[in-house]
Design an enzyme around this catalytic site. Sequence first.
Site, PDB file in Angstrom:
ATOM      1  N   ASP A  62     -37.379  -5.170   8.769  1.00  0.00           N
ATOM      2  CA  ASP A  62     -37.953  -6.107   7.815  1.00  0.00           C
ATOM      3  C   ASP A  62     -39.461  -6.026   7.649  1.00  0.00           C
ATOM      4  O   ASP A  62     -39.992  -6.524   6.657  1.00  0.00           O
ATOM      5  CB  ASP A  62     -37.538  -7.534   8.172  1.00  0.00           C
ATOM      6  CG  ASP A  62     -36.128  -7.868   7.690  1.00  0.00           C
ATOM      7  OD1 ASP A  62     -35.684  -7.257   6.705  1.00  0.00           O
ATOM      8  OD2 ASP A  62     -35.490  -8.737   8.295  1.00  0.00           O
ATOM      9  N   TYR A  81     -32.606 -14.037   3.902  1.00  0.00           N
ATOM     10  CA  TYR A  81     -32.613 -14.691   5.201  1.00  0.00           C
ATOM     11  C   TYR A  81     -33.906 -15.398   5.504  1.00  0.00           C
ATOM     12  O   TYR A  81     -34.982 -14.916   5.179  1.00  0.00           O
ATOM     13  CB  TYR A  81     -32.336 -13.662   6.295  1.00  0.00           C
ATOM     14  CG  TYR A  81     -31.042 -13.970   6.979  1.00  0.00           C
ATOM     15  CD1 TYR A  81     -29.842 -13.572   6.420  1.00  0.00           C
ATOM     16  CD2 TYR A  81     -31.021 -14.717   8.143  1.00  0.00           C
ATOM     17  CE1 TYR A  81     -28.644 -13.902   7.013  1.00  0.00           C
ATOM     18  CE2 TYR A  81     -29.827 -15.049   8.743  1.00  0.00           C
ATOM     19  CZ  TYR A  81     -28.639 -14.644   8.178  1.00  0.00           C
ATOM     20  OH  TYR A  81     -27.465 -14.982   8.770  1.00  0.00           O
ATOM     21  N   HIS A  83     -28.970  -9.072  14.659  1.00  0.00           N
ATOM     22  CA  HIS A  83     -30.395  -9.327  14.478  1.00  0.00           C
ATOM     23  C   HIS A  83     -31.094  -9.004  15.789  1.00  0.00           C
ATOM     24  O   HIS A  83     -30.735  -9.553  16.827  1.00  0.00           O
ATOM     25  CB  HIS A  83     -30.668 -10.810  14.179  1.00  0.00           C
ATOM     26  CG  HIS A  83     -30.150 -11.284  12.863  1.00  0.00           C
ATOM     27  ND1 HIS A  83     -30.777 -10.998  11.680  1.00  0.00           N
ATOM     28  CD2 HIS A  83     -29.078 -12.034  12.541  1.00  0.00           C
ATOM     29  CE1 HIS A  83     -30.116 -11.557  10.676  1.00  0.00           C
ATOM     30  NE2 HIS A  83     -29.066 -12.184  11.166  1.00  0.00           N
ATOM     31  N   ASP A 115     -51.893 -10.945  30.560  1.00  0.00           N
ATOM     32  CA  ASP A 115     -53.022 -10.675  31.444  1.00  0.00           C
ATOM     33  C   ASP A 115     -53.080 -11.821  32.446  1.00  0.00           C
ATOM     34  O   ASP A 115     -53.742 -12.837  32.212  1.00  0.00           O
ATOM     35  CB  ASP A 115     -54.348 -10.631  30.657  1.00  0.00           C
ATOM     36  CG  ASP A 115     -54.488  -9.368  29.801  1.00  0.00           C
ATOM     37  OD1 ASP A 115     -53.660  -8.443  29.953  1.00  0.00           O
ATOM     38  OD2 ASP A 115     -55.421  -9.322  28.982  1.00  0.00           O
TER      39      ASP A 115
END
Lengths: 781, 781
Positions: free
Chosen positions: B407, B468, B518, B527
């Site tokens: 996408d 969607y 999906h 970090d």
Amino acid sequence: MRISPACLSLPSCLLLVSLAVDVVASPNPLPKSRWVRQGRGRKPSTHNLQTRDAECVENNATHIAAPFQNVWDELSNVEAASVVQWLFQQPELNLTVSDDAGPWDNTIQLVELMRPNKTDVLQYLDHSGSPPARYAHAVLAHRASEEPYYADILVGPLPVKNGTTTWEPLEYPYTRKTLGRVRTLDADTELQQEWLYNISATIADITLDLWNGTALGLDNDTLDIWGIDPYWQDDGHIVRWDGFWGIPTDKFDMETLLPLGLYIKSDVTGRDPSKWKHEGWLYNDIYYETTEEFRKAYYSPGFVKLGANIEGAWGQTGREGPVLPQDANYPPVAVAPSGARYSVDTERKYVTWMDFSFYVSFSRDTGVSLYDIRYKGQRVLYELGLQEALAHYAGNDPVQSGTSYLDSYYGFGPSFYVSETTHTHVDSICLFEFDADFPIQRHSTSWYVSNTKNVYFTLRSVSTVGNYDYMFSYSFYLDGSIGVEVRASGYIQSAYFANNHDYGYHIHDFLSGSMHDHVLNFKADFDILGLNNTVELMKQVPVTKNYPWSGGKARNTMMLKRSIVENEDVGRFNWDANSATQVRVVNMDERNKYGEYRGYRILPATGTVHLTVKDSSNLVNAAQWAGYDVQVTKQHDYEPRAAHSYNTQDVFDPPINFNEFFNSENITQTDLVLWLNLGMHHIPHTGDLPNTVFTTAHSGVQFMPLNYLLGDPSRQSSNQVRIDYSDGNVTAVDLFGQHAGSCDLDFTPGTADLWNYHGDVVVRKFPYDPNDPFYETDSIF
Amino acid sequence: MRISPACLSLPSCLLLVSLAVDVVASPNPLPKSRWVRQGRGRKPSTHNLQTRDAECVENNATHIAAPFQNVWDELSNVEAASVVQWLFQQPELNLTVSDDAGPWDNTIQLVELMRPNKTDVLQYLDHSGSPPARYAHAVLAHRASEEPYYADILVGPLPVKNGTTTWEPLEYPYTRKTLGRVRTLDADTELQQEWLYNISATIADITLDLWNGTALGLDNDTLDIWGIDPYWQDDGHIVRWDGFWGIPTDKFDMETLLPLGLYIKSDVTGRDPSKWKHEGWLYNDIYYETTEEFRKAYYSPGFVKLGANIEGAWGQTGREGPVLPQDANYPPVAVAPSGARYSVDTERKYVTWMDFSFYVSFSRDTGVSLYDIRYKGQRVLYELGLQEALAHYAGNDPVQSGTSYLDSYYGFGPSFYVSETTHTHVDSICLFEFDADFPIQRHSTSWYVSNTKNVYFTLRSVSTVGNYDYMFSYSFYLDGSIGVEVRASGYIQSAYFANNHDYGYHIHDFLSGSMHDHVLNFKADFDILGLNNTVELMKQVPVTKNYPWSGGKARNTMMLKRSIVENEDVGRFNWDANSATQVRVVNMDERNKYGEYRGYRILPATGTVHLTVKDSSNLVNAAQWAGYDVQVTKQHDYEPRAAHSYNTQDVFDPPINFNEFFNSENITQTDLVLWLNLGMHHIPHTGDLPNTVFTTAHSGVQFMPLNYLLGDPSRQSSNQVRIDYSDGNVTAVDLFGQHAGSCDLDFTPGTADLWNYHGDVVVRKFPYDPNDPFYETDSIF
């Protein structure tokens, strides 16, 4: 207004209904640890009634009449009192009133409703039959014996009438066929505690030297002694391991954070204390067979003395540290401008919200259960409720290693029937509607956007079982789905940190966050469009495959493989790796117009676990329900529950051995029960101090309709919008009839009324004294 | 007040801050399907500013000054315009203004910020260096060629100054070293569409007979043709498969629910349409190599004609069916009686809430990212954001089988830079604080109950990518944990139901809920207390073991096994069965006072999946990030993103092949990046009609501090209570300084202001015309 512990968790402006739980239940089993002995053991939950004075028109819950009697409702005060009275009149039972009873007297442990058989209930609900006769289930503690036992008996029919009322041993719901009897290891708990104090006294010099304290059974003791549950039961011996713990002097309930690292082994087989044996000491991973040996070592040069865990702010709840930015302002909070939008029959404990309805039942052992859960008038679940909760610890020390609490022994709603009184936990069930922080549906395009609010309804209860607080939520959604969720908070049970880094993190001075598994079993008796259901598995599998159009080239893709769970031999399984397999309960005789089986999918929602330990030495056969994620059996009236609350009393041959439910029966298109495990692996870390947080200690499953209706039922909701637009302008707003005006809301944080909190309503049952109820908080825990 | 699609999901009384997203981005790649071609393709999200007139004192978000420049902030209007102007001045680029460009002209595809290298940013943030020089990242579509390509180039430094500003090929962030160039398969999309219409015209008699419609490229077409993405790219050929779809005549966006079951195969290799080949038809699982063959079969006796999917209420959102009980009353809703309790630097897009702070960045390809997420002043994550989203379908027909949308090709925030205009999505990020429906902590005893509100803070954006709607939420909690969550709603892409019950459920007349995965990849550049981090695994394992105290009897119990992920060869793995393994990012040089590594645990919270398909024929190397749950690499400035938005253009040799990130580097105590996959297996059923619901289509991970602090930081919250009681009476209520008075709240449902919604602010960049901005909704999708 009454604020309940169960509703305390909530944004306080929600209007909540009062649904009193009026259950007659039993004295606690005699407890192991101090927090239990002090009555801090176990708690059910309560709930809320709020009325607010505001210009928005806030309705209380609508009162409705349930279509049927709540045949699962607890015994009334009168029923319970009459059963108790009748039992005391039966000479063969030789019962003594609890307050007068010693360790060699028989007492009544529990009087509650005997929940009727499903078969009988369905005659009433579905076939115009009469409501099933009511019976009481009583548990008697037979201590007047060298071999004391608990006896489950049935008393009835109710109401009690001399001549027609009888009692009989209750055996049919248990896999062990011994007339409903199981030995009790608890008859001499007080004597055993004295025994431990006496052993402790022999090394008072050492405890004073190590911790400046003693455990002698005196009021000013600063040390406590308690240990494993269940006891070791091998080879005909009953062995207990106990450890020393610090007793907090402040108000906070942090004893389980104060282990001291010294352990006592005792053989307490039989009822003659003179035959009990002190078998040794363990300190710093070194085992000493006798006190002399331990003492000699202790006073030898080079003996390593370890430090103590000391109470302090680190173990106290309450505010601590810098005030957070802007935290003095009101936080966001949920309000119900129209008040409650659900309906209740308080008498019959029947609740409806939108297109859902159900009955509520409550028991000492397992807390809240829901019955006859219907969606759009059609039963989806006959029964949904907790069966048992296991907390299985491990460690290098015998107390952690030996601890595997089966919490229904303590009860998720205990203290109801204590020494011939019944306690009604006022407001112990919290009902509320809530608006999720996300919509249930949205879609946007270049010409419109549509959006639907995700309003749901929750029934919640909280049970504090000793140190731990379990929060159970049953939620109902506009798409027809149902959520079952448990979260955990409260104090961890920790271990002394010494040589045990392989069993937990080092989280405080001499403290290990003792690793443990929480596994909680729920019964989900699905009835999808009738009794005849099947579990269908739908697995997504990678395949390499040619197609008519693929030019002879095999393609790497995926497809679906359907299968059904044919019989109980294959009825125990785990959630698939990578969530590849959908688990569905379908009715193969009820296809929708497109030929798909109508059903509900069972979907792990917030993580679930089963027990890590294989063939636990602690549990043996007492929790055979814990080893898989999903277990499916044919429904039988004689298999109503996965566990018995006294399974700990004989772990090799417990009253209910769940393995015996699995005997190869066909489970296609028949009445099914799913036994689902929720839970968490818990390796407490510093963030569990002072309390575990609900945020990450969670587990949940969802039941979602799958091809059950022909479309998404949340389309029925009025609480949606669509905005049409073009060229930067809105051209239409459709509010679909939702209430959209303003009103004036008197915002008052719920904390304003906390002074109105009070405890249980206590009514004496023997002699029955309904006119002198009183409030008590001692047994709230 | 401006209501945004991203905030529409919310209880409407929350006070929300305005944080405009002002991003310069690109024209969409030329699209495949009609909803994309119509500009319905893809959308970012917007957000909200509400002010309310009420007696409760409601503050707007506090304005603060960010401590640093937002070096990840998008190009300003002036910067973007100057880059565009400068590019048009470079003769060697031979650029044509988009509006004038044909398929053989070169155009500017995208102008956006080139996000600076982490190394350079840290010099600025941590070592008093200057802010890194700003560069623009441009993508040029070179179509003036037999072999058209996209070219990533770098333009800078900014501001543009003749003489110092240069451009160079951008190659270093990509694994493929071809001067930042990748072929484009999109140059002739319009010609190809005509090609399809011409093929369709040859069987107009058949489409009229079957569906009473034609697809000829005319305004009154009732049929549409579109198909696979990416194209087949084997053997030097570019092959597309397309299917016929119905075009809805009502306003609803349901074309993806109207497949018709006839498919066209075309070889569209090269730029000369006369060399393209129509290679066949597929209908009812039968492949016809020529139109003649298909036509002959069609008119033969016994030819099976299948029915059509017809638009109707079943595919329309909006209210449908009986009004639910009491649904005309206000539902519960969240309010913020004190208004916002967070702070924002709107200029620098810097947000603080409680002890969290972060910067917000936005890109066309991937939407929102957060940078420099700090907790209690200490960086926890340098970067957190979406990398790519895959929707991998499968089916017996070539269109479903061949569809694997990546996408970011369409973009999670596209339409920003369209034909030399930039679009500012007003209010596209929704910031809100919320009170969960459960507390963060509770504990009750016989003498007190304590309870802490679970107030959290969420940054949300919604991206509608064609059919969607993806909802992304980044949430921050009082216990220091951070949640990343995605939910999906909107219209499914369905399949024609014929011979494909192994690929989906039959959900409407001739409709299959086409199975798909999906998978959404997120970069989490942790970090923990500096750059040098290690992934430690902590596995709970069953063991059988003797102990010094177990009397020679081996015990079945469990223990912990720690291990570290040594190098990238073992840096790709899945969540363990039964959640047995904790995954933690720790700093082994930073132990807490008890010797435990400080770190954060990565915890699947609402389910995650990786791709089912192995070695996908559709994707080849274009989405090698999708095959595992967790992937860990050493951080490199030259590996900033797991995917390239044009990976679909050359799936065998894509610009970024994630596999190449894994080259055996040591990943202990070095700068690490975790690439985490969220996602759902989706086998749509009737409940996905008309739209998938967010309730069960969800996936999420949590990052929770683990041994990071010495205790639970939620203890800092003022929003807690403790009630002390005894004998049925409350003896003390501690409110810990929380705001507890009443105030008067004017309750107005947010729906009242929906008419104020408007679209994007559009500013022309070439020629630059900042004084004539206008609103547009055409490109909102």
